[in-house]
Design a protein around this motif. Sequence first.
Motif, PDB file in Angstrom:
ATOM      1  N   GLN A   1       0.833  -1.209   0.000  1.00 11.48           N
ATOM      2  CA  GLN A   1       0.000   0.000   0.000  1.00 11.48           C
ATOM      3  C   GLN A   1       0.868   1.260   0.000  1.00 11.48           C
ATOM      4  N   ILE A   2       1.988   1.229   0.689  1.00 11.28           N
ATOM      5  CA  ILE A   2       2.902   2.366   0.694  1.00 11.28           C
ATOM      6  C   ILE A   2       3.716   2.403  -0.597  1.00 11.28           C
ATOM      7  N   LYS A   3       4.208   1.235  -1.021  1.00  9.19           N
ATOM      8  CA  LYS A   3       5.027   1.187  -2.225  1.00  9.19           C
ATOM      9  C   LYS A   3       4.272   1.652  -3.464  1.00  9.19           C
ATOM     10  N   ASN A   4       2.951   1.416  -3.485  1.00 14.68           N
ATOM     11  CA  ASN A   4       2.163   1.769  -4.672  1.00 14.68           C
ATOM     12  C   ASN A   4       1.553   3.165  -4.593  1.00 14.68           C
ATOM     13  N   ASP A   5       1.836   3.892  -3.530  1.00 10.84           N
ATOM     14  CA  ASP A   5       1.319   5.256  -3.399  1.00 10.84           C
ATOM     15  C   ASP A   5       2.345   6.224  -3.985  1.00 10.84           C
ATOM     16  N   LYS A   6       2.101   6.662  -5.212  1.00 14.26           N
ATOM     17  CA  LYS A   6       3.073   7.465  -5.953  1.00 14.26           C
ATOM     18  C   LYS A   6       3.275   8.861  -5.364  1.00 14.26           C
ATOM     19  N   ARG A   7       2.443   9.258  -4.427  1.00 12.57           N
ATOM     20  CA  ARG A   7       2.573  10.581  -3.828  1.00 12.57           C
ATOM     21  C   ARG A   7       3.655  10.627  -2.749  1.00 12.57           C
ATOM     22  N   LEU A   8       4.121   9.448  -2.315  1.00 15.67           N
ATOM     23  CA  LEU A   8       5.050   9.359  -1.185  1.00 15.67           C
ATOM     24  C   LEU A   8       6.489   9.257  -1.647  1.00 15.67           C
ATOM     25  N   LYS A   9       7.406   9.679  -0.774  1.00 14.80           N
ATOM     26  CA  LYS A   9       8.838   9.601  -1.028  1.00 14.80           C
ATOM     27  C   LYS A   9       9.425   8.356  -0.358  1.00 14.80           C
ATOM     28  N   TYR A  10      10.612   7.973  -0.786  1.00 11.85           N
ATOM     29  CA  TYR A  10      11.390   6.889  -0.172  1.00 11.85           C
ATOM     30  C   TYR A  10      10.648   5.559  -0.162  1.00 11.85           C
ATOM     31  N   ARG A  11       9.805   5.350  -1.160  1.00 16.55           N
ATOM     32  CA  ARG A  11       9.020   4.111  -1.192  1.00 16.55           C
ATOM     33  C   ARG A  11       9.910   2.878  -1.327  1.00 16.55           C
ATOM     34  N   GLU A  12      11.062   3.047  -1.952  1.00 12.29           N
ATOM     35  CA  GLU A  12      11.961   1.912  -2.158  1.00 12.29           C
ATOM     36  C   GLU A  12      12.553   1.400  -0.845  1.00 12.29           C
ATOM     37  N   GLN A  13      12.478   2.202   0.234  1.00  9.38           N
ATOM     38  CA  GLN A  13      13.030   1.778   1.524  1.00  9.38           C
ATOM     39  C   GLN A  13      12.030   0.987   2.362  1.00  9.38           C
ATOM     40  N   ILE A  14      10.803   0.960   1.928  1.00 11.24           N
ATOM     41  CA  ILE A  14       9.757   0.294   2.709  1.00 11.24           C
ATOM     42  C   ILE A  14       9.890  -1.217   2.577  1.00 11.24           C
ATOM     43  N   GLU A  15       9.982  -1.907   3.710  1.00 13.44           N
ATOM     44  CA  GLU A  15      10.128  -3.362   3.731  1.00 13.44           C
ATOM     45  C   GLU A  15       8.998  -4.066   4.472  1.00 13.44           C
ATOM     46  N   GLY A  16       8.412  -3.389   5.449  1.00 15.59           N
ATOM     47  CA  GLY A  16       7.409  -4.046   6.288  1.00 15.59           C
ATOM     48  C   GLY A  16       8.058  -4.614   7.527  1.00 15.59           C
ATOM     49  N   GLN A  17       8.545  -3.743   8.398  1.00 16.34           N
ATOM     50  CA  GLN A  17       9.290  -4.178   9.576  1.00 16.34           C
ATOM     51  C   GLN A  17       8.391  -4.506  10.765  1.00 16.34           C
ATOM     52  N   SER A  18       7.129  -4.153  10.667  1.00 11.69           N
ATOM     53  CA  SER A  18       6.177  -4.536  11.710  1.00 11.69           C
ATOM     54  C   SER A  18       5.481  -5.820  11.278  1.00 11.69           C
ATOM     55  N   THR A  19       4.665  -6.359  12.165  1.00 11.15           N
ATOM     56  CA  THR A  19       3.945  -7.583  11.845  1.00 11.15           C
ATOM     57  C   THR A  19       2.574  -7.548  12.481  1.00 11.15           C
ATOM     58  N   ILE A  20       1.716  -8.439  12.052  1.00 14.07           N
ATOM     59  CA  ILE A  20       0.377  -8.537  12.626  1.00 14.07           C
ATOM     60  C   ILE A  20       0.484  -8.922  14.097  1.00 14.07           C
ATOM     61  N   GLU A  21      -0.426  -8.405  14.916  1.00  9.06           N
ATOM     62  CA  GLU A  21      -0.401  -8.671  16.353  1.00  9.06           C
ATOM     63  C   GLU A  21      -0.379 -10.177  16.625  1.00  9.06           C
ATOM     64  N   THR A  22       0.329 -10.569  17.690  1.00  9.12           N
ATOM     65  CA  THR A  22       0.492 -11.990  18.016  1.00  9.12           C
ATOM     66  C   THR A  22      -0.850 -12.690  18.182  1.00  9.12           C
ATOM     67  N   PHE A  23      -1.801 -12.037  18.864  1.00  7.45           N
ATOM     68  CA  PHE A  23      -3.111 -12.668  19.076  1.00  7.45           C
ATOM     69  C   PHE A  23      -3.795 -12.928  17.738  1.00  7.45           C
ATOM     70  N   ASP A  24      -3.744 -11.943  16.837  1.00  9.75           N
ATOM     71  CA  ASP A  24      -4.377 -12.105  15.529  1.00  9.75           C
ATOM     72  C   ASP A  24      -3.701 -13.213  14.733  1.00  9.75           C
ATOM     73  N   GLN A  25      -2.384 -13.314  14.848  1.00  8.57           N
ATOM     74  CA  GLN A  25      -1.674 -14.380  14.142  1.00  8.57           C
ATOM     75  C   GLN A  25      -2.178 -15.747  14.587  1.00  8.57           C
ATOM     76  N   GLU A  26      -2.267 -15.929  15.907  1.00  3.95           N
ATOM     77  CA  GLU A  26      -2.666 -17.224  16.438  1.00  3.95           C
ATOM     78  C   GLU A  26      -4.147 -17.522  16.188  1.00  3.95           C
ATOM     79  N   ALA A  27      -4.965 -16.461  16.166  1.00  2.78           N
ATOM     80  CA  ALA A  27      -6.399 -16.676  16.016  1.00  2.78           C
ATOM     81  C   ALA A  27      -6.828 -16.829  14.559  1.00  2.78           C
ATOM     82  N   TYR A  28      -6.280 -15.982  13.668  1.00  2.00           N
ATOM     83  CA  TYR A  28      -6.814 -15.923  12.310  1.00  2.00           C
ATOM     84  C   TYR A  28      -5.829 -16.355  11.224  1.00  2.00           C
ATOM     85  N   TRP A  29      -4.522 -16.171  11.453  1.00  2.00           N
ATOM     86  CA  TRP A  29      -3.556 -16.311  10.361  1.00  2.00           C
ATOM     87  C   TRP A  29      -2.489 -17.365  10.656  1.00  2.00           C
TER      88      TRP A  29
END
Length: 471
Positions: free
Chosen positions: A214-242
């Motif tokens: 979503q960030i990488k495809n937003d052409k209005r933003l700068k430094y999109r090439e640095q975006i990697e996704g360093q956060s993750t889905i909450e632990t509870f959600d991981q165990e419950a849904y994913w």
Amino acid sequence: MSKENRDSWSKRIRSVYDYTKKRFEGEMKAYIRMYRHEFSNLMPERLLQSDRLDVNVVFPIVKAIIPNLYFQDPKVFVTSLQSKIVKELVDENGQPIINPQTGMSIVEEYDGVESSHKFQGQLNYNIEKSKIKNQIKSAILDAHLGYYGALQCGWGNEQGVASMGDGAPPSFREDISDNLCYGIRLKPWNVIVDMQDFYNPKWIAVRHTVSPLQIKNDKRLKYREQIEGQSTIETFDQEAYWRYMTKEDMKQVEYFTVFVKPSAEYPNGAFYILTDEVKEDFIYEDTWPYTAREFPIKLLYFNPDPYGGFPIPDVRYYAHHQKAKLNLRNAEYEYVQRTMPILGIDLSGIKDPDRVAKQISNGQIPRVVTTTRNPQRVIGGVSYPSLGIDFRRLEDNVDIDISRTMGIPGLVAPSSSQESSVFSLKLGGQTEQVRQSERADIVSDFIQSVVEFWAQLYQEFAKTDNYVLLE
């Protein structure tokens, strides 16, 4: 300077966000569990059994308050103060367009009454199309269970702001439409308010977590090439849904949007987007994004804190009464189960003991018992004493306290004591209208602030010839 400013805002936002998160995860989390009828963490260990009788006080209060505070079918009425509207034409730079023959600016004239009716219809259509009714109801629920509810208002796509121009990824939300306003309920723990003066903040920030794409495809933003996704889905959600998703699948980007009002420090205001994945700069930076000077984040709360801290949740005033109600009702239920009448039989005075025992245990009716002695001396019941009147009075007082606190006497069961019942009805009748009128007035002002902000967004961004908006 840009990096220094970015780091300053990052530290400021992180500080308040950590404080906000801690407060919500502590107090509000417990109130949400009450509303969801999850009482296992509130009961004594001896009552943590499946056969409990839990009485929910929070749920009926919420279900009674929301319909009373929010109009079922809100309508906007627009009245023109002028019979004729004269509007000066301007170019793309906002400069008047001059008629070369006369040297005068070119103007257009509109019928004021007709334009106001058309604009009124457009706003009412926008209210329906944006499904804002459910969003406002959710904000009321948040304000009752927590410190405040929050709506984010804007124009068109909800990603960023309209002044950023084209280039936002398409929205997946059904309540978002091009050339229309929106009002989206925000999770209040993701709304970060300037704690220097909560009730008159200089800035408000919002935390977002989205897919890196979503960030990488937003052409209005700068430094999109640095975006990697360093956060993750909450632990509870991981165990419950994913649970079958990989770490790569669950990568998220955490970022903050910041609205800084025009002030002595920021004469033109500011709008920032920043993330910890880009350390050297904001990924978007601009001045205040609207001609309107009101925050697009609308806060709803009922009980301001005199010290200036977070507003006080309604539920805090009767949360312990909810716990008391649970304990009392389950203690009564447990007592009844333990003290059911017992039938005693003297088998020596019965001619056919096996037949009698089977007949009584299987519930067969009529029961014919042949005895060698007086039946009343052979078969008898053993009863326990009933609960004392003080037990009933305590539960009555709990109900009265809740009614008096919320000003809604009809939510609790009538008292077994005539004196208490009369007192409850009299006191509740005196306060109910005042309490609910005050809350309804707060919600009305909240909705009005949303619609007025919408009207200013139409003034700035609408592309239509169906109506004319006045300055």
